[in-house]
Design a protein around this motif. Structure first.
Motif, short mmCIF file in Angstrom:
data_model
loop_
_atom_site.label_atom_id
_atom_site.label_comp_id
_atom_site.label_asym_id
_atom_site.label_seq_id
_atom_site.Cartn_x
_atom_site.Cartn_y
_atom_site.Cartn_z
N VAL A 55 54.51 85.51 40.60
CA VAL A 55 54.39 86.85 41.17
C VAL A 55 52.99 87.01 41.74
CG1 VAL A 55 54.42 89.32 40.71
CG2 VAL A 55 56.06 87.83 39.57
N PHE A 56 52.90 87.33 43.02
CA PHE A 56 51.62 87.60 43.67
C PHE A 56 51.49 89.10 43.90
CE2 PHE A 56 52.64 83.22 44.80
CZ PHE A 56 51.45 82.57 44.53
N ARG A 57 50.44 89.69 43.31
CA ARG A 57 50.22 91.14 43.42
C ARG A 57 48.87 91.40 44.09
NH1 ARG A 57 52.63 93.50 37.67
NH2 ARG A 57 54.82 93.38 38.32
N LYS A 58 48.91 92.26 45.10
CA LYS A 58 47.72 92.50 45.91
C LYS A 58 47.58 93.98 46.21
CE LYS A 58 45.79 91.13 50.43
NZ LYS A 58 46.04 90.32 51.64
N PRO A 59 46.39 94.56 46.01
CA PRO A 59 46.21 95.99 46.30
C PRO A 59 46.29 96.29 47.79
CG PRO A 59 44.13 94.98 45.68
CD PRO A 59 45.19 93.96 45.43
N ILE A 60 46.81 97.47 48.11
CA ILE A 60 46.89 97.94 49.48
C ILE A 60 45.62 98.75 49.76
CG2 ILE A 60 48.21 99.37 51.11
CD1 ILE A 60 50.63 98.92 49.14
N MET A 61 44.77 98.25 50.63
CA MET A 61 43.51 98.92 50.92
C MET A 61 43.68 99.85 52.11
SD MET A 61 40.64 95.97 50.16
CE MET A 61 39.34 97.21 49.94
N ALA B 101 41.71 100.10 39.78
CA ALA B 101 40.32 100.09 40.24
C ALA B 101 40.23 100.16 41.76
CB ALA B 101 39.61 98.84 39.73
N PHE B 102 41.24 99.65 42.45
CA PHE B 102 41.24 99.74 43.90
C PHE B 102 41.73 101.11 44.38
CE2 PHE B 102 40.66 95.14 44.27
CZ PHE B 102 39.93 95.06 45.43
N GLY B 103 42.34 101.90 43.50
CA GLY B 103 42.76 103.23 43.93
C GLY B 103 43.89 103.81 43.11
N SER B 104 45.04 103.14 43.07
CA SER B 104 46.20 103.72 42.41
C SER B 104 47.20 102.63 42.08
CB SER B 104 46.87 104.77 43.31
OG SER B 104 48.10 105.18 42.78
N LEU B 105 47.91 102.81 40.94
CA LEU B 105 48.98 101.88 40.60
C LEU B 105 50.07 101.84 41.66
CD1 LEU B 105 49.42 102.62 36.79
CD2 LEU B 105 48.75 100.44 37.79
N ALA B 106 50.18 102.93 42.41
CA ALA B 106 51.21 103.01 43.45
C ALA B 106 50.75 102.39 44.76
CB ALA B 106 51.60 104.47 43.67
N MET B 107 49.62 101.70 44.74
CA MET B 107 49.08 101.08 45.96
C MET B 107 48.89 99.58 45.73
SD MET B 107 48.63 103.57 48.23
CE MET B 107 47.33 103.11 49.37
N MET B 108 49.95 98.92 45.27
CA MET B 108 49.87 97.48 45.04
C MET B 108 51.18 96.81 45.38
SD MET B 108 48.29 95.51 41.77
CE MET B 108 47.26 94.06 42.06
N THR B 109 51.12 95.77 46.20
CA THR B 109 52.31 95.01 46.56
C THR B 109 52.60 93.97 45.48
OG1 THR B 109 51.05 93.33 47.78
CG2 THR B 109 51.80 95.26 49.01
#
Length: 407
Positions: free
Chosen positions: A106-112, A281-289
């Motif tokens: 599983v690859f998880r990446k924040p949406i900036m 830390a990047f913003g929100s749990l709802a902002m990650m692929t």
């Protein structure tokens, strides 16, 4: 004319607030533009109970057959949920079941997004978490001990050989947990990470706790190093990339001090926890692929967060909610882009890119859900809080402009 699809996506519906958003995303953002073809599986807790979790297995096998899936967030029941939903048992995590069948990583990446700065001020680039998607605590066996006795770990080989290791002597009540992993799965995990690092041109870090888990975790470390030395060292050096192993304690410290931009490979549970830390830390749990990539080349896209239970209870009471659907939107766009890539459908890929662009543009122009309001900072833009449906409709307006301009 709507964009046509050749091969269906495997659609895995879910639970609670994310299930509500799932339908709204389809109604407002997808079906007006796409002749959406999906093979539908209802992974709600009620349906998993009715089918004795067979629906989860069927959905995973459909993913293996069709190649690309998109999944809504689902409930993994605990004792409280078992009582609430009147379940015959606490069914295992659907994600764990699917990952066990598909294997892979599983690859998880924040949406900036412009206007939202990471809490860690020196992070300038996204940090991708590569999470092993098989075994460990997600496929464990557990025992509740109610009396004194001896706990043993026993392996009985087909040859008849038996290995016995004493775990603990109980003088009273306690608990036991057994977990496992397999060399072939760890090898697939390592190759997925090395290939992903090369394709995205990012350094790869890997961490476990081998100083404590001298057999279990050390096996992960050895397999990664052996495959790197045999198959990838020259490729990494030619590309100017670095691979290194470190203890997870050290990795956390290094990550916090870094500028980001690397892939951080973790065992199953470590990746679960650290992806939540990174996304928050990047913003929100709802902002990650989040995408599961199997060794056979199958893909399953989902949001990295849960079912947003608190908002769902408000929704049931008729209250207005401002739930962030961005990660769920990006799950759909990721699946659509991959389907378009595999079936050579340029229009489908372009649409998915436009939808992502419209989503980020909506936030950058000051229209967003409540979780982002306190994080957003742009002196030239006044942030406005929208409820969930209003936010989707604001995205739809920008998406229409992009699609019309393209046409």
């Amino acid at each position: 004319m709507k964009i046509q699809m050749k091969t269906p996506l495997v659609e895995m519906d879910g639970d609670e607030m994310t299930r509500i958003l799932w339908k709204q995303i389809k109604d407002i953002l997808l079906e007006p533009y796409i002749d959406l073809k999906t093979e539908y599986y209802d992974l709600s807790l009620d349906e998993r109970e009715r089918t004795k979790d067979q629906v989860t297995i069927d959905a995973a096998n459909a993913n293996k057959r069709l190649g690309v899936a998109v999944k809504c967030a689902t409930i993994t029941p605990n004792a409280q949920r078992q009582k609430e939903y009147n379940l015959t048992q606490m069914w295992k995590s659907p994600n764990g079941t699917i990952r066990a069948i598909l294997d892979g990583t599983v690859f998880r990446k924040p949406i900036m997004v412009k206007g939202i700065t990471p809490c860690v001020r020196n992070w300038e680039k996204p940090i991708t978490i590569a999470r092993h998607a098989f075994g460990d605590v997600y496929r464990d066996s557990e025992i509740r001990v109610n009396q004194p006795g001896i706990a043993k770990l026993i392996f009985e080989a087909e040859s008849g050989e038996q290995i016995v290791e004493e775990i603990a002597r109980f003088t009273g009540p306690g608990v036991l947990q057994g977990q496992f992993n397999k060399d072939d799965s760890i090898e697939s995990f390592s190759r997925s990470c090395f290939e992903f690092a090369l394709s995205s041109h990012q350094d790869l870090w890997f961490s476990t706790k081998d100083t404590i888990s001298k057999t279990y975790d050390h096996r992960f470390k050895d397999i990664f190093q052996n495959i790197y030395d045999r198959e990838y060292k020259d490729k990494f050096e030619s590309a100017g990339l670095e691979y290194f192993y470190t203890l997870i304690d050290d990795a956390v410290a290094r990550i916090i001090r870094s500028k980001g931009g690397m892939i951080w490979a973790c065992k199953n549970y470590d990746g679960d926890v650290m992806s939540d830390m990174v996304s928050t830390a990047f913003g929100s749990l709802a902002m990650m692929t989040s995408v599961l990539v199997s060794p056979e080349g199958n893909y399953e896209y989902e949001a990295a967060h849960g079912t947003v239970t608190r908002h769902y209870y408000k929704y049931l009471q008729g209250e207005e909610t401002s739930t962030n659907p961005v990660a769920t939107i990006f799950a759909w766009t990721g699946a659509l882009k991959k389907r378009g890539e595999l079936d050579h459908l340029d229009d489908l890929i372009a649409f998915a890119n436009h939808l992502e662009q419209a989503t980020l543009q909506t936030i950058e122009e000051g229209e967003m859900t409540g979780d982002l309001i306190t994080l957003f900072h742009n002196p030239q833009v006044e942030a406005k809080k929208l409820n969930s449906r209003q936010f989707l409709e604001a995205i739809a307006k920008r998406l229409l402009v992009l699609q019309v301009t393209k046409a």
